[in-house]
Design a protein around this motif. Structure first.
Motif, PDB file in Angstrom:
ATOM      1  N   ASP A  76      29.615 -47.763  -4.319  1.00  0.00           N
ATOM      2  CA  ASP A  76      28.546 -48.772  -4.221  1.00  0.00           C
ATOM      3  C   ASP A  76      28.552 -49.767  -5.372  1.00  0.00           C
ATOM      4  OD1 ASP A  76      27.802 -47.644  -1.928  1.00  0.00           O
ATOM      5  OD2 ASP A  76      26.015 -46.631  -2.679  1.00  0.00           O
ATOM      6  N   GLU A  77      28.731 -49.245  -6.580  1.00  0.00           N
ATOM      7  CA  GLU A  77      28.652 -50.111  -7.759  1.00  0.00           C
ATOM      8  C   GLU A  77      29.809 -51.126  -7.746  1.00  0.00           C
ATOM      9  OE1 GLU A  77      29.423 -51.497 -11.710  1.00  0.00           O
ATOM     10  OE2 GLU A  77      30.646 -49.888 -10.855  1.00  0.00           O
ATOM     11  N   ASN A  80      29.180 -53.750  -5.107  1.00  0.00           N
ATOM     12  CA  ASN A  80      28.214 -54.754  -5.563  1.00  0.00           C
ATOM     13  C   ASN A  80      28.885 -55.787  -6.458  1.00  0.00           C
ATOM     14  OD1 ASN A  80      26.099 -53.613  -4.192  1.00  0.00           O
ATOM     15  ND2 ASN A  80      25.422 -52.338  -5.902  1.00  0.00           N
ATOM     16  N   ARG A  81      29.794 -55.313  -7.320  1.00  0.00           N
ATOM     17  CA  ARG A  81      30.513 -56.231  -8.211  1.00  0.00           C
ATOM     18  C   ARG A  81      31.390 -57.178  -7.393  1.00  0.00           C
ATOM     19  NH1 ARG A  81      32.876 -51.732 -11.178  1.00  0.00           N
ATOM     20  NH2 ARG A  81      34.688 -53.023 -11.588  1.00  0.00           N
TER      21      ARG A  81
END
Length: 202
Positions: A76-77, A80-81
């Protein structure tokens, strides 16, 4: 200016229908082509993504999408980036498209967005055109493609909103199951109504 979102499931004849709108002089924004452009050689995404995800840019400046997927899918992280980099680039391309259409005084523009409903994109358009065909015609078309089989097709269809649901939410439907001439006439009829609506809005 009336903004039309055009969508349709795999094998429905969406690309052919989009070409018909373009042939009638309507500016068309192709979401997939724009992604290819920014990820392609010399595109704006390469250097930015390389800085964030080392090892994803090829020597020609294009993005190695398999290498990128390996770094972001299921994370997820990282996703998002990735979105923080890609969305503004796509937004800039879309803004430039609208700017040119306005300058050219186009009464109607078409946004070709494969996953229009799945991404909530219908909220950002004035009218939705769904390209559709009978299920047996759809299956025959897709299974005739290179490297396609029943299992693959079922997997793709499972990720797309059902055609019956898309039709229910459409303002206009282009049925491509009746042949090219019929589809072309439907496109012209829809355009006549949209241009009339654009006239009245002035």
């Amino acid at each position: 200016m009336i903004v039309v979102g055009l969508t349709g499931s795999i094998g429905m004849g969406k690309s052919t229908t989009v070409a018909m709108f373009a042939a009638e002089g309507v500016p068309v924004y192709d979401a997939d082509a724009e992604v290819h452009r920014i990820y392609g050689p010399g595109g704006p995404a390469g250097p930015k993504l390389e800085a964030e995800f080392p090892g994803v840019m090829r020597p020609d400046g294009s993005v190695d999408r398999a290498a990128l997927s390996a770094q972001v899918v299921g994370k997820d992280e990282a996703m998002n980036r990735l979105n923080r980099i890609v969305h503004p680039l796509l937004g800039a391309g879309r803004a430039a498209f609208f700017e040119k259409a306005r300058a050219d005084k186009a009464p109607v523009v078409v946004l070709d967005i494969p996953l229009l409903f799945e991404t909530g994109g219908e909220k950002n358009v004035d009218a939705v055109v769904v390209v559709s065909a009978p299920a047996d015609v759809q299956r025959a078309r897709v299974l005739a493609r290179e490297g396609m089989d029943e299992a693959k097709l079922d997997g793709i269809l499972a990720r797309q909103m059902a055609d019956v649901d898309k039709r229910a939410r459409a303002h206009f439907i282009v049925d491509t199951g009746q042949g090219l001439e019929s589809a072309r006439q439907q496109v012209r009829d829809i355009l006549a109504r949209l241009r009339e609506r654009a006239e009245q809005a002035h």
